[in-house]
Design a protein around this motif. Structure first.
Motif, short mmCIF file in Angstrom:
data_model
loop_
_atom_site.label_atom_id
_atom_site.label_comp_id
_atom_site.label_asym_id
_atom_site.label_seq_id
_atom_site.Cartn_x
_atom_site.Cartn_y
_atom_site.Cartn_z
N UNK A 54 0.84 -1.19 0.00
CA UNK A 54 0.00 0.00 0.00
C UNK A 54 0.88 1.24 0.00
N UNK A 79 0.53 3.54 3.10
CA UNK A 79 1.05 2.96 4.34
C UNK A 79 2.56 2.71 4.25
N UNK A 130 -0.03 -7.52 -2.22
CA UNK A 130 -1.02 -7.65 -3.29
C UNK A 130 -0.65 -6.63 -4.35
N UNK A 180 -2.14 -5.51 -8.13
CA UNK A 180 -3.19 -5.79 -9.10
C UNK A 180 -2.66 -6.24 -10.46
N UNK A 184 -6.04 -10.31 12.36
CA UNK A 184 -7.04 -11.37 12.35
C UNK A 184 -6.46 -12.79 12.48
N UNK A 214 -1.34 -3.93 12.11
CA UNK A 214 -1.55 -2.68 11.36
C UNK A 214 -2.67 -1.93 12.05
N UNK A 230 -10.03 -0.68 -8.22
CA UNK A 230 -9.80 -2.14 -8.21
C UNK A 230 -10.99 -2.85 -7.59
N UNK A 241 -13.81 -3.02 -10.02
CA UNK A 241 -13.52 -4.01 -11.08
C UNK A 241 -13.78 -5.42 -10.57
N UNK A 251 -8.92 -9.23 -0.37
CA UNK A 251 -7.52 -8.81 -0.25
C UNK A 251 -7.39 -7.29 -0.33
N UNK A 273 -8.66 -5.70 2.76
CA UNK A 273 -7.67 -5.91 3.83
C UNK A 273 -6.55 -4.86 3.72
N UNK A 274 -6.10 -4.69 2.50
CA UNK A 274 -4.99 -3.76 2.28
C UNK A 274 -5.38 -2.33 2.66
N UNK A 289 -7.39 -1.30 4.83
CA UNK A 289 -7.67 -1.07 6.26
C UNK A 289 -6.56 -0.27 6.94
N UNK A 290 -5.32 -0.60 6.59
CA UNK A 290 -4.18 0.02 7.28
C UNK A 290 -4.21 1.54 7.09
N UNK A 305 -13.44 -4.31 7.11
CA UNK A 305 -13.34 -5.61 7.82
C UNK A 305 -14.55 -6.47 7.48
N UNK A 363 -14.24 -7.86 4.03
CA UNK A 363 -13.24 -8.95 4.01
C UNK A 363 -13.85 -10.23 4.58
N UNK A 401 -14.80 -13.79 2.76
CA UNK A 401 -14.14 -15.04 3.18
C UNK A 401 -15.16 -16.12 3.51
#
Lengths: 141, 786
Positions: free
Chosen positions: A16, A19, A70, A72, A103, A122, B706, B709, B721, B724-725, B727-728, B743, B746, B750
């Motif tokens: 990210x 971040x 991750x 894209x 988690x 995080x 994203x 999409x 994913x 999740x990313x 969130x930070x 959250x 996500x 799941x």
């Protein structure tokens, strides 16, 4: 007389962009050469596992690694686990600090067994935690 | 009682038996072997006795030869040899007798030898005599003897004065001599023959003796040989039989081991089954407790709710006191249910501590306020001492309250006069962490050391009779102990019977960076805000519907009712509704499903009606499910009037425990981002701040794109994913509403929730994210303009 400073190579891996910059800034703030006068800090940051592995140097001392990397645009994706594997293979001395959301406690345990030195959630207190972990690691250098 | 031998003991015994057999066989074989060896040594040793007897016999033969040769040849040499050999023989014979004194037969041999020597001596003598009977010498001797005798005669003097020989006389003498000689010779020959025969006799005896001696020797040898073969044979038998015995033992050993392995396998299987059964049982227990809790809470809700309503109405003194008792009893009952549930959760490891910033000194004051009423009319004072610098810490306020409430409750229960002091002291704080020492001191009945040992065990109180005297499940302290453990805290208890108890708890907390915590104290309800609103009450329980109606109608709120989700949607479609109070567990369609359906309605005036879930299902995952369904608030059963009114008011004002997802006209956007953290990080570095804002805008826009999409492709894995990313970032900007939404996205991805639910969440979240991006852009403009 000028002292011979020890090089401390720190690598930050976080996909990210925002971040990543936040983390890099944290680390830069903590690794203040006025505070750590014996060290010469060299901080690099990467966004992907591919770049990290390509640029990985075996004298890396500390790595802050986001486990869920991750990207894209990449089809064949390498993950934080791949980075961790490479680090364990090539950088004996490197201390890996895993950074991820909280988690997956089971995963954290598994990673600790794989040899990561610390784990950082995080969350909003990342800075303090990053600080504490880094200070700990630098103490041993 | 005969105890069955354990596997290990069986093995030991068999090994011991085998070892004993081997030892016995070895000893036996060794002794046999050494016997055989000594017999063999004996047998192979030269037989000195027979050798020497043989030498003696040889010598005897020589003597015999010497004597007989002398008799024939009259050679003096033979006689000489004979004599020396005799001498030697006698010596040897005597020596043998002395050396082998045990063998008395040797005396017989010696006698025989002596006899033989005698005979031979006589034979030699006879021979000598024979020699002496020679004719001429006899004659001369005869004549001489005659002459001698005649000299004295007168006649001889007259006629033989000149020694003249008389012829006749001579002839006569000669004849005499001849006759004598013949006679003597005959006698000697006879004697000689007799001696020879005697000699032969003795020789035979000697031969006989020797042959007997040899037979004996042979017998002895034969005996030794048979003894040896017997020893060898018996050793062989023993060896074979012991080998067979050992083999049998080994077979038994093998059978035992195989049986043990097999039985182990079956034990393993049995254990596996037992484990599965136990796990199933544990799940069932958990399920049962959860269901029971829900089932008890629902009627309890009606009980406490209506009691509250009754208590608010006009009552006489007696009725009021009765109502107070009922109220107190229902509260106690709820405590017990909560205790049981807490313990069950702790035991199953499901209890997780929250991490939120809270004011610890306020918690202590709250505790004092809520427990003072418990003192009732006891002559006991409750004191609070606080000595802290860092009041706002990160932790679980509810659990520390639970710990202290349990301990304070106990202190109050067991203290009849004197004082109870609750103190909080901060020890060794550093930049990030602080240690809080909670101390509860009472002047109560105290405990003996034995009671102290057991007091934190589950279902135990100081004494069984204590339970009867003071009430309670005995779970409180056990839960307290486990909650302290969960905090990684330490607990020390000091107590003296009849003097009092001091309990110290040390828990370490991270210090919160927040300056203060917004108080959520219930303010007096703004009646105007609630007036003339229409609220739909959805609950399958008539009591609950009535209770809620009673509460709301008092405040001039219009109410509609529905008994399940389907009816609720109908009501929403048919009437103007300002808010929905929705029970979750209902037949036909539950509250969560109904909420999702309402959010999916096309009519914009209907799909954003605020929804508050009222449920006894209060687990974290239940709450997060409600949140995922897009509801605006949550009230736990059993509830109090003020809880409901306050929550409704909060939702109308747009500030509630969940970030609002509806677009109610009264809601304010709460997706505010806090740039303070970022500013602090930048430390007045304007360029960096600008750069970070740009990065945030760029990165968030990319992620949003994203998400869209992936949503179009229904790729839930990637959506999870990306969420999740993201969130930070939002965590850093303290946009917790968005963070919670991410959250939820996500989590729903799941667990493979239907895509339409995820879509609602994603769309909603993206709207909020866009707002934050716009805010960031505004901030960027302000910075750049400034």
């Amino acid at each position: 007389m000028k002292k011979n400073k020890k090089d401390v190579n720190i690598v930050i891996v976080e996909d990210d962009k925002y971040f990543n910059k936040v983390l890099t800034k944290y680390v830069e703030t903590i690794c203040d050469e006025k505070v750590y006068s014996d060290f010469n800090f060299n901080i690099k940051s990467y966004h992907t596992a591919e770049n990290t592995i390509q640029e990985l140097e075996d004298d890396t001392d500390i790595m802050l690694l986001d486990y869920y990397l991750e990207h894209e645009n990449e089809v064949d994706l390498l993950t934080g686990a791949d980075v961790l594997d490479e680090v364990t293979k090539h950088c004996d001395e490197c201390k890996v600090v895993m950074i991820s959301a909280q988690e997956e406690k089971g995963l954290t345990e598994e990673l600790k067994n794989k040899g990561i030195s610390a784990y950082i959630d995080k969350n909003i207190n990342s800075k303090n935690r990053v600080g504490a972990v880094l200070q700990d690691l630098l103490k041993d250098m | 009682m005969i105890r069955k031998l354990s596997f290990i003991n069986k093995i030991y015994i068999i090994i011991a038996i085998i070892a004993m057999i081997i030892l016995a066989v070895s000893m036996f074989t060794y002794s046999k072997f050494s016997n055989t060896l000594s017999i063999l040594t004996e047998t192979t040793k030269p037989d000195y006795e027979s050798i020497r007897i043989q030498t003696v016999l040889n010598r005897l033969n020589k003597i015999d030869n010497n004597a007989k040769s002398y008799v024939i040849t009259q050679s003096k040499d033979y006689l000489k040899n004979f004599k020396s050999n005799v001498k030697e023989l006698k010596l040897k014979s005597k020596k043998i007798i002395t050396d082998f004194s045990s063998n008395t037969n040797l005396l017989v041999l010696d006698t025989l030898i002596n006899n033989k020597i005698n005979v031979l001596n006589q034979l030699i003598l006879t021979q000598d005599l024979k020699e002496n009977t020679d004719g001429l010498s006899n004659i001369i001797r005869e004549i001489n003897s005659n002459n001698k005798s005649d000299k004295n005669k007168i006649w001889n003097k007259i006629f033989h004065s000149k020694n003249k020989v008389n012829k006749d006389e001579v002839e006569r003498i000669v004849n005499n001599v001849k006759n004598n000689e013949t006679l003597i010779k005959d006698t000697l020959i006879t004697h000689e023959i007799k001696l020879l025969s005697e000699d032969k006799n003795i020789s035979n005896k000697i031969t006989d003796f020797i042959s007997r001696f040899e037979i004996k020797e042979k017998e002895k040898l034969l005996n030794n040989a048979s003894a040896n073969s017997y020893a060898i044979e018996s050793s062989r038998v023993i060896l074979i039989s012991s080998s067979i015995l050992i083999l049998i033992m080994l077979i038994i050993l093998m059978i035992i081991i195989i049986r043990y392995v097999n039985s182990n396998k079956s034990y393993k299987l049995a254990l596996q089954k037992e484990k599965e059964y136990a796990e199933k049982l544990a799940r069932t227990k958990e399920q049962f407790l959860a269901t029971m809790s829900h089932e008890i809470r629902t009627p309890m809700n009606a009980v406490t709710g209506f009691i509250e309503q009754i208590a608010l109405g006009p009552l006489n003194e007696e009725q009021r006191s009765q109502i107070e008792i009922v109220q107190k009893s229902s509260e106690d009952l709820l405590y017990i249910i909560n205790d049981i549930l807490s313990l069950s959760k702790i035991e199953s490891g499901k209890l997780k501590l929250e991490k939120t910033s809270f004011n610890i000194t306020e918690t202590i004051h709250d505790l004092k306020n809520s427990t003072t009423s418990l003192l009732r009319n006891k002559p006991v004072t409750l004191n609070v001492n606080i000595d802290t610098k860092n009041d706002i810490v990160i932790g679980d306020p509810y659990r520390i309250k639970q710990i202290l409430l349990n301990l304070l409750g106990n202190a109050i229960k067991f203290t009849h006069k004197g004082s109870i002091t609750l103190s909080l002291k901060e020890l060794k704080p550093n930049i990030d962490k602080t240690n809080m020492l909670f101390k509860i001191t009472d002047t109560g009945i105290g405990m003996t050391p034995e009671q102290l040992d057991k007091v934190f065990n589950t279902y135990e109180q100081g004494e069984t009779k204590t339970e009867r005297a003071y009430g309670g499940t005995g779970l409180g302290l056990s839960i307290t102990k486990r909650l302290i453990d969960l905090h990684d805290g330490s607990l020390t208890v000091k107590s003296k019977k009849n003097e009092g108890t001091t309990i110290e708890i040390l828990i370490s907390y991270p210090i919160s960076k927040k300056a203060e915590i917004p108080t959520e104290k219930q303010q007096p309800v703004n009646k105007k805000l609630l007036q003339d609103k229409t609220i739909l009450i959805v609950d399958d329980e008539p009591f609950n519907r009535q209770l809620l109606e009673a509460i709301l109608n008092k405040k001039n709120i219009h109410t509609l009712t529905a008994t399940n989700g389907i009816e609720a949607i109908e009501q929403v479609n048919n009437y103007h509704i300002d808010l929905i109070l929705m029970d979750n567990y209902m037949p036909q369609m539950n509250g969560t499903e109904a909420s999702i359906k309402i959010r999916e309605l096309k009519d914009d005036t209907k799909n954003n009606i605020p929804i508050i879930v009222i449920s006894a299902a209060v687990e974290n995952n239940d709450v997060s499910n409600y949140m995922s369904a897009g509801v605006n608030g949550f009230i736990a059963k059993p509830f109090k009037e003020l809880d409901v009114l306050y929550k409704i008011e909060q939702v109308f004002e747009g500030k509630n425990s969940f970030e609002p997802k509806g677009k109610h006209k009264n809601e304010k956007p709460s997706n505010k981002i806090d740039f303070d953290n970022l500013k602090k990080l930048c430390n007045n570095d304007q360029d960096f701040y600008t750069d970070m804002l740009n990065t945030f805008i760029e990165s968030t826009s990319e992620s949003s794109l994203a998400l869209k999409k992936k949503l179009a492709r229904k790729d839930t894995e990637s959506i999870a994913k990306i969420a999740h990313k993201m969130k930070a970032t939002f965590g850093h900007l303290e946009a917790f509403g968005i963070m919670n939404n991410l959250s939820a996205i996500e989590k729903n991805c799941k667990i493979d929730k239907p895509i339409h639910i995820i879509k609602v969440l994603v769309d909603d979240t993206l709207d909020q994210v866009n707002e934050t991006v716009n805010l960031a852009k505004q901030e960027l403009n302000t910075v750049q303009d400034g």
